[in-house]
Scaffold this motif. Structure first.
Motif, PDB file in Angstrom:
ATOM      1  N   VAL A   1      45.970  49.383  24.360  1.00 38.00           N
ATOM      2  CA  VAL A   1      44.883  48.826  25.071  1.00 38.00           C
ATOM      3  C   VAL A   1      45.429  47.011  25.261  1.00 38.00           C
ATOM      4  O   VAL A   1      45.250  46.690  26.232  1.00 38.00           O
ATOM      5  N   ALA A   2      45.694  46.475  24.151  1.00 45.16           N
ATOM      6  CA  ALA A   2      46.361  45.267  24.022  1.00 45.16           C
ATOM      7  C   ALA A   2      47.554  44.823  24.969  1.00 45.16           C
ATOM      8  O   ALA A   2      47.465  43.859  25.804  1.00 45.16           O
ATOM      9  N   ALA A   3      48.474  45.914  24.938  1.00 43.36           N
ATOM     10  CA  ALA A   3      49.488  45.851  25.888  1.00 43.36           C
ATOM     11  C   ALA A   3      49.037  45.572  27.355  1.00 43.36           C
ATOM     12  O   ALA A   3      49.709  44.839  28.415  1.00 43.36           O
ATOM     13  N   LEU A   4      48.133  46.766  27.558  1.00 43.51           N
ATOM     14  CA  LEU A   4      47.492  46.694  29.030  1.00 43.51           C
ATOM     15  C   LEU A   4      46.965  45.364  29.272  1.00 43.51           C
ATOM     16  O   LEU A   4      47.208  44.813  30.625  1.00 43.51           O
ATOM     17  N   HIS A   5      46.078  44.783  28.310  1.00 46.33           N
ATOM     18  CA  HIS A   5      45.406  43.478  28.383  1.00 46.33           C
ATOM     19  C   HIS A   5      46.271  42.438  29.084  1.00 46.33           C
ATOM     20  O   HIS A   5      46.231  41.524  29.806  1.00 46.33           O
ATOM     21  N   ARG A   6      47.502  42.300  28.359  1.00 46.65           N
ATOM     22  CA  ARG A   6      48.564  41.161  28.113  1.00 46.65           C
ATOM     23  C   ARG A   6      49.131  41.323  29.705  1.00 46.65           C
ATOM     24  O   ARG A   6      49.465  40.185  30.301  1.00 46.65           O
TER      25      ARG A   6
ATOM     26  N   GLU B   1      49.375  49.987  39.170  1.00 47.33           N
ATOM     27  CA  GLU B   1      50.396  49.425  38.478  1.00 47.33           C
ATOM     28  C   GLU B   1      49.701  49.806  37.003  1.00 47.33           C
ATOM     29  O   GLU B   1      50.648  50.037  36.101  1.00 47.33           O
ATOM     30  N   VAL B   2      48.627  49.981  36.757  1.00 45.42           N
ATOM     31  CA  VAL B   2      48.254  50.191  35.465  1.00 45.42           C
ATOM     32  C   VAL B   2      48.431  51.557  34.953  1.00 45.42           C
ATOM     33  O   VAL B   2      49.037  52.066  34.324  1.00 45.42           O
ATOM     34  N   PHE B   3      48.360  52.465  36.097  1.00 49.95           N
ATOM     35  CA  PHE B   3      48.746  53.899  35.922  1.00 49.95           C
ATOM     36  C   PHE B   3      50.205  53.970  35.629  1.00 49.95           C
ATOM     37  O   PHE B   3      50.742  54.755  34.784  1.00 49.95           O
ATOM     38  N   GLU B   4      51.013  53.580  36.558  1.00 46.16           N
ATOM     39  CA  GLU B   4      52.580  53.619  36.334  1.00 46.16           C
ATOM     40  C   GLU B   4      53.238  53.037  35.016  1.00 46.16           C
ATOM     41  O   GLU B   4      53.903  53.752  34.461  1.00 46.16           O
ATOM     42  N   LEU B   5      52.641  51.821  34.559  1.00 41.81           N
ATOM     43  CA  LEU B   5      52.811  51.583  33.026  1.00 41.81           C
ATOM     44  C   LEU B   5      52.295  52.196  31.983  1.00 41.81           C
ATOM     45  O   LEU B   5      53.037  52.688  31.106  1.00 41.81           O
ATOM     46  N   ALA B   6      51.279  52.975  32.370  1.00 36.82           N
ATOM     47  CA  ALA B   6      50.766  53.801  31.082  1.00 36.82           C
ATOM     48  C   ALA B   6      51.328  55.261  31.073  1.00 36.82           C
ATOM     49  O   ALA B   6      51.605  55.540  30.032  1.00 36.82           O
ATOM     50  N   GLN B   7      51.956  55.602  32.135  1.00 34.59           N
ATOM     51  CA  GLN B   7      52.624  56.680  32.184  1.00 34.59           C
ATOM     52  C   GLN B   7      53.918  56.483  31.716  1.00 34.59           C
ATOM     53  O   GLN B   7      54.372  57.238  30.895  1.00 34.59           O
ATOM     54  N   TRP B   8      54.557  55.367  31.967  1.00 36.88           N
ATOM     55  CA  TRP B   8      55.759  55.089  31.386  1.00 36.88           C
ATOM     56  C   TRP B   8      55.750  54.839  30.075  1.00 36.88           C
ATOM     57  O   TRP B   8      56.632  55.382  29.277  1.00 36.88           O
ATOM     58  N   GLU B   9      54.906  54.047  29.378  1.00 31.30           N
ATOM     59  CA  GLU B   9      54.521  54.223  28.128  1.00 31.30           C
ATOM     60  C   GLU B   9      54.163  55.422  27.234  1.00 31.30           C
ATOM     61  O   GLU B   9      55.001  55.464  26.080  1.00 31.30           O
ATOM     62  N   LEU B  10      53.739  56.355  27.763  1.00 29.28           N
ATOM     63  CA  LEU B  10      53.430  57.431  26.899  1.00 29.28           C
ATOM     64  C   LEU B  10      54.398  58.692  27.547  1.00 29.28           C
ATOM     65  O   LEU B  10      54.347  59.625  27.307  1.00 29.28           O
ATOM     66  N   LYS B  11      55.375  58.160  28.054  1.00 25.81           N
ATOM     67  CA  LYS B  11      56.771  59.216  28.645  1.00 25.81           C
ATOM     68  C   LYS B  11      55.950  60.366  29.395  1.00 25.81           C
ATOM     69  O   LYS B  11      56.276  61.546  29.200  1.00 25.81           O
ATOM     70  N   ILE B  12      54.997  59.900  30.435  1.00 29.24           N
ATOM     71  CA  ILE B  12      54.488  61.128  31.235  1.00 29.24           C
ATOM     72  C   ILE B  12      55.089  60.559  32.720  1.00 29.24           C
ATOM     73  O   ILE B  12      55.134  59.618  33.267  1.00 29.24           O
ATOM     74  N   PRO B  13      55.172  61.968  33.320  1.00 33.64           N
ATOM     75  CA  PRO B  13      55.949  61.604  34.774  1.00 33.64           C
ATOM     76  C   PRO B  13      54.985  60.802  35.626  1.00 33.64           C
ATOM     77  O   PRO B  13      53.712  60.952  35.475  1.00 33.64           O
ATOM     78  N   LYS B  14      55.504  60.021  36.549  1.00 34.59           N
ATOM     79  CA  LYS B  14      54.792  59.270  37.541  1.00 34.59           C
ATOM     80  C   LYS B  14      54.033  60.142  38.371  1.00 34.59           C
ATOM     81  O   LYS B  14      54.535  61.221  38.814  1.00 34.59           O
TER      82      LYS B  14
END
Length: 542
Positions: free
Chosen positions: A43-48, A236-249
């Motif tokens: 959550v903090a990473a998303l916030h920053r 952009e939130v979705f793309e970063l979240a998927q990348w961080e958790l290694k989930i396909p775009k």
């Protein structure tokens, strides 16, 4: 961005937190299962990463509001005309989002989740937003309940009944809070986090992989968007979240509620921004009426009649629906209908029959217009809506149905104020509903049955902005010829408060309804129409 797998932690609060993250909300043993250091680091990473842009977009909202207040009207964007005219479609939908003919909504309360998932509806939208009062306990317990629902371990034991999931349940979607709301109990670098990112981040972090393992996915509803730029931020939130958790775009799918007047002019642009993650648009009718008043309602020519007269068949609402359906089907995605807020009337069969007939008529209208599904607020309405859509929509949706040859709505049609009257009964009802809802919300309940309707923040917002509009637009008169004045307003408010005090305990009145009266009075008498009643009301929550 900091590493999310092994965040450095601090014990500066009751929770074990990443560095420069502080949880100020009350600690409970079960809360630590959700508010883990890794989840808080996510959550903090998303916030920053996204907080600066969120603040820029909120400032842009205020700039547009100032332009509307000065007389400018919303319109289609000239700079994106070529996008609207070109042919393109969103990415294909997963199997469990093809058939959404009936969706039920409600807060993330434990019994509600179980009953909604068992209701026979195709989809359950678990609501962290308008039907949830965001007390700290509600917010965190809601995440615990969602985690258990995803894993199918959710259950509830009461003296009267045991609640468990059936074998076949609805597909789960989650609605986080809007971009305008904060979560004041979690600070990152000394700043409160976005309520939207907090709700989304915790749910996604804990459940995305589990959902995929179970053959579904992380699906969302996105509320209160006012522009395609706000949709771009979500993408952009979705793309970063998927990348961080290694989930396909493209794994995340999101349906946007078109529930603000400015967003109605950017439906194509919103779908374009989310085209890899889009699951369509929804006609959020109650918030749309609220936004209409907030956006253009200071001008007398856009004054609305009683709320009960602003139906989905008046010209501007019909134009809005037509636009959403055409946009979605042209882009190959679902156009969802609006909420049936009726609830069963158990002690009066005649009135109950009338209420259910209204639901049937409303759903018949939606199915015939081409909607791919609809919303209900109560499990008892699911069979009624299903019957209508089963009869008129034999396939999973109506996306491939030939589009209407009727010209698309113009800006003037979307802005045309419906005709009707303003009555003392309508003014009184607005005060009564707004006050009762706001008092319940301050008490921690965001989903309130009032007068055989399930009210949430959206309908409370309509009630209070209508009173503001009628008090502040010159020449407002009741149907009987009386002017709507501050004196009339205060006399009716006193009547409503006196009646309420006879029905509730004095302690409840003092703790919940007295601050509600004070806040409502401040909002409806202010020179400018406040953006949201939930912003100042949130400060009244512990």
């Amino acid at each position: 961005m900091e590493t999310l797998d092994q965040p450095r932690v601090s014990t500066s609060s009751s929770f074990l937190c990443p560095e420069r993250v502080k949880v100020t909300g009350a600690h409970a043993s079960t809360f630590a299962e959700i508010l883990t250091p890794s989840a808080l680091a996510f959550v903090a990473a998303l916030h920053r990463h996204f907080e600066p842009r969120r603040q820029e977009l909120l400032k842009l909202r205020q700039l547009r509001r100032a332009e509307y207040a000065a007389g400018k009207l919303p319109d289609f964007l000239p700079e994106t005309q070529s996008l609207r005219q070109s042919d393109w479609q969103v990415a294909p939908l997963p199997d469990d989002l093809q058939d959404r003919r009936v969706e039920i909504t409600g807060p993330t309360e434990r019994k509600m989740i179980i009953n909604a998932l068992n209701s026979g509806a195709k989809v359950f939208m678990a609501d962290c937003e308008d039907s949830s009062a965001p007390t700290w306990e509600n917010v965190v317990h809601g995440q615990i309940n969602l985690r258990d629902a995803v894993r199918r371990t959710i259950a509830l034991e009461t003296p009267a009944k045991t609640y468990r999931l059936k074998e076949k349940t609805a597909t789960l979607l989650v609605r986080p809070r809007g971009w305008h709301l904060n979560e004041k109990h979690v600070l990152v670098d000394g700043e409160p986090v976005s309520g939207a990112l907090f709700d989304f981040g915790l749910y996604f972090f804990h459940n995305a992989h589990e959902l995929l393992a179970r053959g579904t996915g992380p699906y969302f509803y996105l509320p209160k968007l006012e522009s395609h730029l706000e949709a771009r931020l979500w993408n952009e939130v979705f793309e970063l979240a998927q990348w961080e958790l290694k989930i396909p775009k493209g794994t995340i799918k999101a349906t946007v509620l078109i529930e603000t007047l400015p967003a109605a002019f950017e439906t194509n642009e919103i779908l374009w921004e989310l085209r890899q993650h889009s699951a369509g648009l929804n006609c959020g009718r109650w918030d749309y009426i609220f936004s209409y008043i907030k956006t253009v309602g200071a001008q007398p020519e856009y004054r609305l009649p009683d709320r009960s007269q602003v139906t989905m068949t008046v010209p501007n609402m019909a134009a809005y629906v037509r636009l959403v359906i055409d946009t979605c089907h042209r882009r190959g995605v679902h156009a969802m209908g609006g909420m049936a807020a009726q609830i069963p009337i158990k002690d009066n069969q005649a009135e109950n029959a009338i209420a259910l007939d209204k639901v049937h008529t409303d759903k018949l209208r939606e199915a015939r217009l081409g909607h791919d599904g609809t919303w209900v607020a109560h499990p008892a309405l699911v069979p009624i809506a299903l019957e209508v859509f089963d009869e008129l929509m034999p396939g999973p949706n109506q996306i491939d149905k030939p589009r209407s040859t009727e010209p698309l709505p113009t800006a003037a049609e979307l802005l045309q104020a419906p005709q009707g009257t303003i009555t003392e009964a309508g003014l009184r009802q607005n005060l009564d509903v707004a006050l009762r809802y706001l008092g319940a919300w301050i008490g921690g309940n965001g989903c309130v049955p009032l007068y055989n309707l399930m009210e949430d923040a959206a309908t409370a917002e309509i009630s209070r902005v209508q009173v503001w509009q009628w008090l502040h637009t010159p020449g407002t008169e009741l149907a009987d010829g009386r002017a709507v004045t501050a004196e009339l307003y205060r006399a009716l408010l006193k009547d409503v408060v006196d009646k309420l005090r006879q029905e509730v305990e004095e302690e409840t009145y003092v703790e919940h309804y007295r601050p509600a009266v004070q806040l409502l009075d401040r909002l409806v008498t202010a020179d400018e129409c406040a953006d949201f009643l939930t912003l100042p009301a949130y400060e009244l929550l512990p």
